[in-house]
Design a protein around this motif. Sequence first.
Motif, short mmCIF file in Angstrom:
data_model
loop_
_atom_site.label_atom_id
_atom_site.label_comp_id
_atom_site.label_asym_id
_atom_site.label_seq_id
_atom_site.Cartn_x
_atom_site.Cartn_y
_atom_site.Cartn_z
N THR A 53 0.83 -1.21 0.00
CA THR A 53 0.00 0.00 0.00
C THR A 53 0.86 1.25 0.00
O THR A 53 0.60 2.22 -0.73
CB THR A 53 -0.94 0.00 1.21
N ARG B 27 1.15 4.02 -3.17
CA ARG B 27 0.91 5.44 -2.91
C ARG B 27 2.07 6.29 -3.42
O ARG B 27 1.87 7.35 -4.03
CB ARG B 27 0.70 5.65 -1.41
N LYS C 216 2.41 6.40 -7.41
CA LYS C 216 1.38 7.18 -8.10
C LYS C 216 0.84 6.41 -9.30
O LYS C 216 0.20 5.39 -9.14
CB LYS C 216 1.92 8.56 -8.47
#
Length: 397
Positions: free
Chosen positions: A343, A347, A350
């Motif tokens: 995760t 993030r 992108k």
Amino acid sequence: MNNNATWLYLGNSVKNDDELEEFLWWTRQKNVGKVLIHMDDRSLDRRDVENSQLVKVLSRCHQEGLEVHGMISALHIRTADRSTLKLQNPDCYCVDADGISCFEEPLGGVGYFLDPAHPTVKEEVAKLCCSLLKVYPELSGIHLDFIRYYYNDSRVSMDTKDAGHLVHVFKQGSPIILKTQDGANITYFIDSAKNQFNDPPIGDKTVLRRRATYCFCPKCVEKFQKKNNINIPGNLRDTRQKATWILDNCFDKWREFRANHITELIAYIRKQMKDIKEDSMLSAAIWYNAPYGNELVDRSPEYESEYTHFGQKWWDWTEKGLVDFLCPMDYWLKPDSFKKVVTRQVRKAKDTPIYAGLLSSPEFPIDDRSLNEYEKALKDTGAEGFCFFNYATFKDM
């Protein structure tokens, strides 16, 4: 949807036509759309190209609609015979914080690490990538494994209570050279030596240390000083002293300096590849944290250590459009930890696709049941899919 990837080593898993068809069946079962097939300089030998197993695999994968990417070990070479190294200039190889060149003393007797800042290294790595694209037009791109510095802060603790007069030999900072059965030398330095008594000679504990962090060759140290307008104190003469001063006094600038070398190398490779084949893709394997296998030994992960220790500031690569996808080596993690790590990576990446690396080994086996747990963990991370390391260890699921 074929949203997974896999590493493939032909020599241990796809040696004939029957095994090739088994592999293709497996890719359909596991929803694999990208195949990262190991290649090196030997793959360019014209005598081996025609009618080789590699050509057959590329052709069949192409027929099946699979993307195939040539996977190379960019900055790491394993060989027990130094004379086989293509680059014989010692300056092309890294020097660690203790002043030991891996050209003179390869790690484990076989591990040679190229200096990404050396012009010849940049040219040779890019040349290999471009040559593979020319010889094998079926390739969709190149996948860079080991596009990083090596790192390991190795410590060995010895109980010296019964060492006798040997305790008088152990002096802090002194080198200890270990010789393996096959003749390889491994140098450590005495980090600390504690005795209960000097007379009688009764020791306590001696700690040996080797700081395998790179590169502290004279040219890299000189470039670092010039780039950052830093002057290392003149009384520090040897590499160990200079490296210690840099790491203690300007570590943030040092890690940025090293990471720039990796990023510049990737940018150079991408440009050269685009000149050969405009639609070629470039991808890379990235590390996720130190220490190695932290969860196996109940140690906390060091987040961003892929940048701090390995020189991979990979979020810069994504922002600059240098890579088309990334395969983090998210190994030795239980499903819950795996989900948290992936995760974070998604993030930071992108819009760049992430194929989260999954490893199965005798030390960390993954079976059908646990694979289902990883699939559930991956579902909500936003990752594109898994990257199985490697096919040979997952093929029987």
